[in-house]
Design an enzyme around this catalytic site. Structure first.
Site: not given
Ligand code: HMG
Ligand code: MG
Length: 286
Positions: A207, A205, A238, A247, A13-14
C-alpha cells in the site's frame, strides 16, 4: 533474470472493499470488463467474506455472474473460510485466496481469530481446493508494521509464509497493509522471507500510505520478485487497518517498470481509460 513483471490487479477487491461511496454491481462489472481488456492475467474480482464485516463485497456472487470472462484472464476471490470457499466455487472463481497475518492484533481485527486459529481454519479449505483443482494464493498482512501491534518481526513473516506454502499455496503475497514500509524494512523482511521461499513464489502487495510503494517494489525487484499487486487508480485500503491508503497505483507502477526496461504486457491506453472510468464514477457518487 526475467524482465517480465506480473501485475496482479487488485482494484475491484482491495480497492472497492474500502470505498465509502456505494459502487453499484453493474459498475463493478463494467470495471472488471474494462480491466479484462488491459492485458492483466489475474484480476482479484471480489471477496466471499461476511457481508456483515464488509458490506461493499456483499454482491460477490452477482459480480462474478455478470462479468464477461476473457480467455487467459483468471478471476480470483478472497475466501476466509469454507463457507466463503463454497460460495466462490459456486460463483466459478478461477482461483481463491486465503489471508493471514504476521501480527496478532491485525488477525483479530480482520478475521476475528488468532494467527494459529486462522491457519487451522485455512487448512481444510486448501485441502478442498487442491482436491477440486483450484489454485490457492496466500496473503500475509502487516509484514512490516501493524496498526495495533507496532513493528513486525521479519522472522514471524517467514514463519507464516512457510506454513502457507506447506499447506499448498502456490504463491504468498506479502502485504504492507498500512504502507509503512521503506526499502530498508522491506529488504529486511524479504531477507527473512527468502530463507523459506524462492522469490518466484513471493509477491509484493504494498500500500502507498507512506508514498514509498514504488521504491519498495524496486527494492523487491533487486531481490528477484517479479509479481506485484497493484490497483487501478490506487483505489482502496483495508477496512480493518486504520490509515491504510490504497494499493499502489497500477499505472504508476507499470510506467516505472517500463522505464526500467521491464515488460508488463499491459495496454496503457486501456488502463488509463479504466482508471478514468472508476475515478469519474467515484467522484460522481460523492
Ligand atoms: P466471525 O463473525 O468470527 O464468523 O467472522 P462467524 O463464523 O461467527 O460468522 C458470523 C456471521 O457471518 C454468520 O452469519 C456467518 O454465517 C457469516 P449469521 O449466522 O450471524 O447470520 N459468515 C459468512 N457469510 C458469507 N460468507 C462467508 C462467511 N463467513 C461467515 N465467508 C469472518 C469471521 C472471517 C467471516 C469475518 O471476520 C470476515 O468476513 N472477515 C473478512 C474481513 C475482510 O474481508 N477484510 C479485508 C480483506 S483482507 C485485506 O484487505 C488485506 C490484504 O489486502 C493484504 C494486505 O493488504 O495486507 C489481503
Ligand atoms: Mg491490501
Amino acid at each position: 533474470m526475467s524482465d517480465y513483471v506480473t501485475l496482479f490487479e487488485m482494484g475491484p477487491r482491495d480497492g472497492l472493499q474500502n470505498e465509502k461511496t456505494l459502487i453499484s454491481t453493474p459498475a463493478k462489472i463494467e470495471l472488471i470488463d474494462r480491466l479484462s481488456d488491459c492485458g492483466f492475467t489475474k484480476i482479484e474480482a471480489t471477496s466471499f467474506v461476511s457481508p456483515k464485516w464488509v458490506p461493499q463485497m456483499a454482491d460477490a456472487t452477482e459480480v462474478l455472474a455478470g462479468i464477461t470472462r476473457k480467455p487467459g484472464v483468471k478471476y480470483t476471490a478472497l475466501t476466509p473460510n469454507l463457507k466463503g470457499y463454497e460460495r466462490a466455487v459456486a460463483a466459478k472463481a478461477d482461483e481463491v485466496a486465503i489471508f493471514g497475518s504476521a501480527s496478532e492484533g491485525f488477525s483479530q481485527a480482520n478475521i476475528n481469530c488468532s494467527i494459529e486459529e486462522s491457519l487451522a481454519r485455512f487448512a481444510p479449505l486448501v485441502d478442498r481446493a487442491r482436491t477440486e483443482g483450484l489454485p490457492v494464493r496466500g496473503y500475509v498482512s502487516c509484514v512490516v508494521r501493524c496498526p495495533y501491534d507496532g513493528d513486525t518481526n521479519p522472522a514471524k513473516v517467514a514463519e507464516v509464509i512457510a506454513q502457507l506454502l506447506e499447506m499448498g499455496c502456490y504463491e504468498v503475497s506479502l502485504g504492507d497493509t498500512i504502507g509503512a514500509g521503506t526499502p530498508e524494512t522491506i529488504r529486511a523482511m524479504l531477507a527473512a522471507s527468502l530463507k523459506v521461499a524462492p522469490a518466484s513464489r513471493l509477491a509484493g502487495h504494498y500500500h502507498d500510505t507512506g508514498d514509498k510503494a514504488i521504491a519498495n517494489i524496486e527494492a523487491s525487484l533487486d531481490l528477484g520478485l517479479r509479481t506485484f499487486d497493484t490497483a487501478i487508480g490506487g483505489l482502496g485500503g483495508c477496512p480493518y487497518a486504520p490509515g491504510a491508503k490504497g494499493n499502489v497505483s497500477t499505472i504508476a507502477v507499470a510506467e516505472r517498470l517500463h522505464a526500467l526496461g521491464f515488460d508488463t504486457g499491459l495496454d496503457m491506453e486501456k488502463c488509463r481509460a479504466a482508471q478514468a472510468f472508476i475515478t469519474e464514477l467515484k467522484e460522481g457518487a460523492q
